[in-house]
Design a protein around this motif. Structure first.
Motif, PDB file in Angstrom:
ATOM      1  N   GLU A  17      55.941   5.968  -5.965  1.00 14.48           N
ATOM      2  CA  GLU A  17      55.672   4.559  -5.658  1.00 14.48           C
ATOM      3  C   GLU A  17      54.218   4.355  -5.223  1.00 14.48           C
ATOM      4  N   LEU A  18      53.725   5.231  -4.359  1.00 11.89           N
ATOM      5  CA  LEU A  18      52.352   5.112  -3.885  1.00 11.89           C
ATOM      6  C   LEU A  18      51.361   5.290  -5.030  1.00 11.89           C
ATOM      7  N   TYR A  19      51.631   6.231  -5.915  1.00 14.60           N
ATOM      8  CA  TYR A  19      50.741   6.467  -7.063  1.00 14.60           C
ATOM      9  C   TYR A  19      50.712   5.256  -7.992  1.00 14.60           C
ATOM     10  N   ARG A  20      51.837   4.590  -8.123  1.00 13.79           N
ATOM     11  CA  ARG A  20      51.903   3.388  -8.951  1.00 13.79           C
ATOM     12  C   ARG A  20      51.071   2.261  -8.325  1.00 13.79           C
ATOM     13  N   MET A  21      51.102   2.171  -6.999  1.00 10.94           N
ATOM     14  CA  MET A  21      50.420   1.085  -6.305  1.00 10.94           C
ATOM     15  C   MET A  21      48.964   1.408  -5.936  1.00 10.94           C
ATOM     16  N   LYS A  22      48.703   2.665  -5.584  1.00 10.60           N
ATOM     17  CA  LYS A  22      47.376   3.057  -5.110  1.00 10.60           C
ATOM     18  C   LYS A  22      46.951   4.400  -5.722  1.00 10.60           C
ATOM     19  N   PRO A  23      46.726   4.432  -7.021  1.00  9.81           N
ATOM     20  CA  PRO A  23      46.408   5.714  -7.666  1.00  9.81           C
ATOM     21  C   PRO A  23      45.132   6.368  -7.142  1.00  9.81           C
ATOM     22  N   VAL A  24      44.137   5.589  -6.785  1.00  5.89           N
ATOM     23  CA  VAL A  24      42.877   6.162  -6.307  1.00  5.89           C
ATOM     24  C   VAL A  24      43.092   6.929  -5.000  1.00  5.89           C
ATOM     25  N   GLU A  25      43.909   6.389  -4.104  1.00  2.00           N
ATOM     26  CA  GLU A  25      44.173   7.069  -2.847  1.00  2.00           C
ATOM     27  C   GLU A  25      44.910   8.386  -3.072  1.00  2.00           C
ATOM     28  N   VAL A  26      45.879   8.360  -3.973  1.00  3.04           N
ATOM     29  CA  VAL A  26      46.633   9.583  -4.252  1.00  3.04           C
ATOM     30  C   VAL A  26      45.730  10.629  -4.899  1.00  3.04           C
ATOM     31  N   LEU A  27      44.934  10.221  -5.872  1.00  4.68           N
ATOM     32  CA  LEU A  27      44.023  11.171  -6.523  1.00  4.68           C
ATOM     33  C   LEU A  27      42.995  11.711  -5.534  1.00  4.68           C
ATOM     34  N   GLY A  28      42.569  10.883  -4.594  1.00  2.00           N
ATOM     35  CA  GLY A  28      41.656  11.352  -3.551  1.00  2.00           C
ATOM     36  C   GLY A  28      42.296  12.413  -2.682  1.00  2.00           C
ATOM     37  N   ALA A  29      43.571  12.243  -2.378  1.00  2.00           N
ATOM     38  CA  ALA A  29      44.290  13.241  -1.581  1.00  2.00           C
ATOM     39  C   ALA A  29      44.434  14.551  -2.345  1.00  2.00           C
ATOM     40  N   VAL A  30      44.640  14.460  -3.645  1.00  2.00           N
ATOM     41  CA  VAL A  30      44.739  15.663  -4.470  1.00  2.00           C
ATOM     42  C   VAL A  30      43.408  16.408  -4.464  1.00  2.00           C
ATOM     43  N   ALA A  31      42.322  15.654  -4.557  1.00  2.00           N
ATOM     44  CA  ALA A  31      40.991  16.260  -4.637  1.00  2.00           C
ATOM     45  C   ALA A  31      40.497  16.806  -3.307  1.00  2.00           C
ATOM     46  N   ALA A  32      41.018  16.290  -2.207  1.00  2.00           N
ATOM     47  CA  ALA A  32      40.542  16.700  -0.882  1.00  2.00           C
ATOM     48  C   ALA A  32      40.917  18.147  -0.581  1.00  2.00           C
TER      49      ALA A  32
END
Length: 120
Positions: free
Chosen positions: A88-103
């Protein structure tokens, strides 16, 4: 599950976008996938899929059957909730999720992630 908790867990357990996409595919499809099918569907390399599947099984989010097929199989209800919240979060806020993956994860995030694992 709180957004901060989901992002923290993502940062501690999901080390690549490939792993994220593999998890979401397994969860959405509700079926078992062969490695070759995952490579084809995700348009990745065999090694990338192997690493992603290993990461997901180590995190308690996927299981590999006797025939080598992979399926979404969270070990606990909390992990199921995490995956649903992540989707759900990835659908709504993909940039935040991808940032967490990259961190880069730190020790506190590893401890947080380990809290969701089953004790031996």
């Amino acid at each position: 599950m709180q957004e901060e908790d989901v992002l923290a867990y993502v940062g501690a357990t999901i080390k690549s976008v490939w792993t994220l996409e593999t998890l979401l595919l397994l969860r959405r499809s509700g079926r078992a996938w062969s490695e070759a099918d995952l490579v084809r569907e995700l348009r990745g390399s065999t090694r990338t899929v192997e690493i992603s599947v290993e990461a997901l099984t180590n995190a308690g989010l996927a299981a590999v059957g006797e025939s080598g097929e992979v399926r979404f199989a969270p070990l606990t209800p909390v992990l199921e909730q995490f995956a649903a919240s992540l989707e759900e979060l990835y659908r709504m806020k993909p940039v935040e999720v991808l940032g967490a993956v990259a961190a880069s994860p730190n020790e506190k995030l590893h401890q947080f992630a380990n809290a969701f694992r089953l004790k031996e």
